[in-house]
Design an enzyme around this catalytic site. Structure first.
Site, short mmCIF file in Angstrom:
data_model
loop_
_atom_site.label_atom_id
_atom_site.label_comp_id
_atom_site.label_asym_id
_atom_site.label_seq_id
_atom_site.Cartn_x
_atom_site.Cartn_y
_atom_site.Cartn_z
CG ASN A 11 -1.72 1.09 1.55
OD1 ASN A 11 -1.96 2.00 0.58
ND2 ASN A 11 -2.06 1.22 2.64
CE LYS A 13 0.43 3.40 5.02
NZ LYS A 13 0.22 3.45 6.27
CG HIS A 97 -5.54 1.48 5.19
ND1 HIS A 97 -5.28 2.38 6.08
CD2 HIS A 97 -4.66 0.89 4.84
CE1 HIS A 97 -3.81 2.12 6.44
NE2 HIS A 97 -3.67 0.93 5.66
CD GLU A 99 -3.01 5.08 6.94
OE1 GLU A 99 -2.65 5.03 5.56
OE2 GLU A 99 -1.83 4.43 7.62
CD GLU A 169 -3.20 -3.03 7.54
OE1 GLU A 169 -2.36 -3.31 6.50
OE2 GLU A 169 -4.09 -1.87 7.07
N GLY A 175 2.50 1.73 10.85
CA GLY A 175 3.49 2.89 10.61
C GLY A 175 4.24 3.38 12.01
CB SER A 215 5.42 -2.37 11.80
OG SER A 215 4.75 -0.95 11.98
C1 PEP Z 1 -0.81 -0.13 5.93
O1 PEP Z 1 -0.51 0.95 5.60
O2 PEP Z 1 -1.55 -0.94 5.77
C2 PEP Z 1 0.59 -0.41 6.83
C3 PEP Z 1 0.30 -1.70 7.46
O3 PEP Z 1 1.39 0.18 7.16
P1 PEP Z 1 2.76 0.00 7.58
O4 PEP Z 1 3.29 -1.35 7.13
O5 PEP Z 1 3.84 1.10 7.23
O6 PEP Z 1 2.61 -0.22 8.98
#
Ligand code: PEP
Length: 251
Positions: A11, A13, A97, A99, A169, A175, A215
């Protein structure tokens, strides 16, 4: 042993202009061109989809969008329809997601409509769910996930969900550099598979892919993928660099 094909999804973003995205996609393709035993997907921003599609079309790297709106067309300023995504070359779309839930008012109900629209347009929905840190600390993880799944998939029959991918997630791991341990993730994935079985039956529960996200890095992917109910990863930050992402893909 499971016959589920692993999916490693990136992703991107709100990063990369069209030219940057093309360069990263080219580099990634070069690094993973021989990978055949797992699925790979990258989700660049909308503005780069058509350009990246020309690079990855017909290769092992699939193309995804990061969101959609459920209407076909109309006076919906700023929105993108499923038809526009398929025309731009997408096979996947990330839906719900954290976010988008946190900053853009996405709810379980809008997620449900978006999954429906993705299905109707042959896009593979990557349906994101996850608990916040506060919810985990209050022992609400399973009830939060239960509600997200039941509401997000309300009104669907098992036959509607054969291509659906779930991405667990935990919001506290996105992040932040804090990854769920492989046993924490496995515990949740196993819960989710049982929930899918309860709602939609054993056949779907055994075939549905449940990704872990939060992460994920080259140094933790092997342990995560060693868990029986983890079928892949949704990767944010570490997918922006082709070399780093290719190490995750080729775990
Ligand atoms: C994501 O954006 O779905 C995500 C898991 O980000 P990160 O890997 O940076 O934690």
């Amino acid at each position: 042993m499971t016959s589920r094909t692993a999916l490693i999804a990136g992703n991107w973003k709100m990063y990369k202009t069209g030219d940057d995205a093309v360069e990263t996609a080219r580099r990634l393709l070069d690094l993973v061109k021989d990978v055949r035993d797992r699925d790979i997907m990258i989700a660049p921003p909308f503005t780069a989809l058509s350009q990246v599609s020309q690079i990855v079309n017909g290769t092992p790297v699939g193309l995804g969008a990061q969101n959609l709106y459920w209407e076909k067309e109309g006076a919906f300023t700023g929105e993108i329809s499923p038809e526009m995504l398929t025309a731009a070359g997408c096979q996947y779309v990330i839906i719900g997601h954290s976010e988008r839930r946190q900053f853009f008012g996405e709810t379980d109900e809008t997620v449900n409509q978006k999954i429906r629209a993705a299905n109707a347009n042959s896009l593979i929905p990557v349906f994101c769910i996850g608990e916040s840190e506060q919810e985990r600390d209050s022992n609400l993880t399973f009830s939060v996930l239960d509600k997200q799944v039941q509401s997000g998939l309300q009104g669907f029959a098992s036959g509607d969900l054969e291509r659906l991918v779930i991405a667990y997630e935990p919001v506290w791991a996105i992040g932040t550099g804090k990854t769920a341990t492989s046993s924490q993730a496995q515990e949740v994935h196993s819960f989710l598979r049982s929930l899918v079985e309860k709602l939609f039956g054993e056949i779907l529960a055994q075939s549905i892919r449940i990704l872990y996200g939060g992460s994920v890095k080259p140094n933790n992917i092997v342990e995560l993928m060693g868990m029986p109910d983890i079928d892949g990863a949704l990767v944010g930050g570490a997918s922006l660099d082709a070399e780093t992402f290719s190490k995750i893909v080729c775990y």
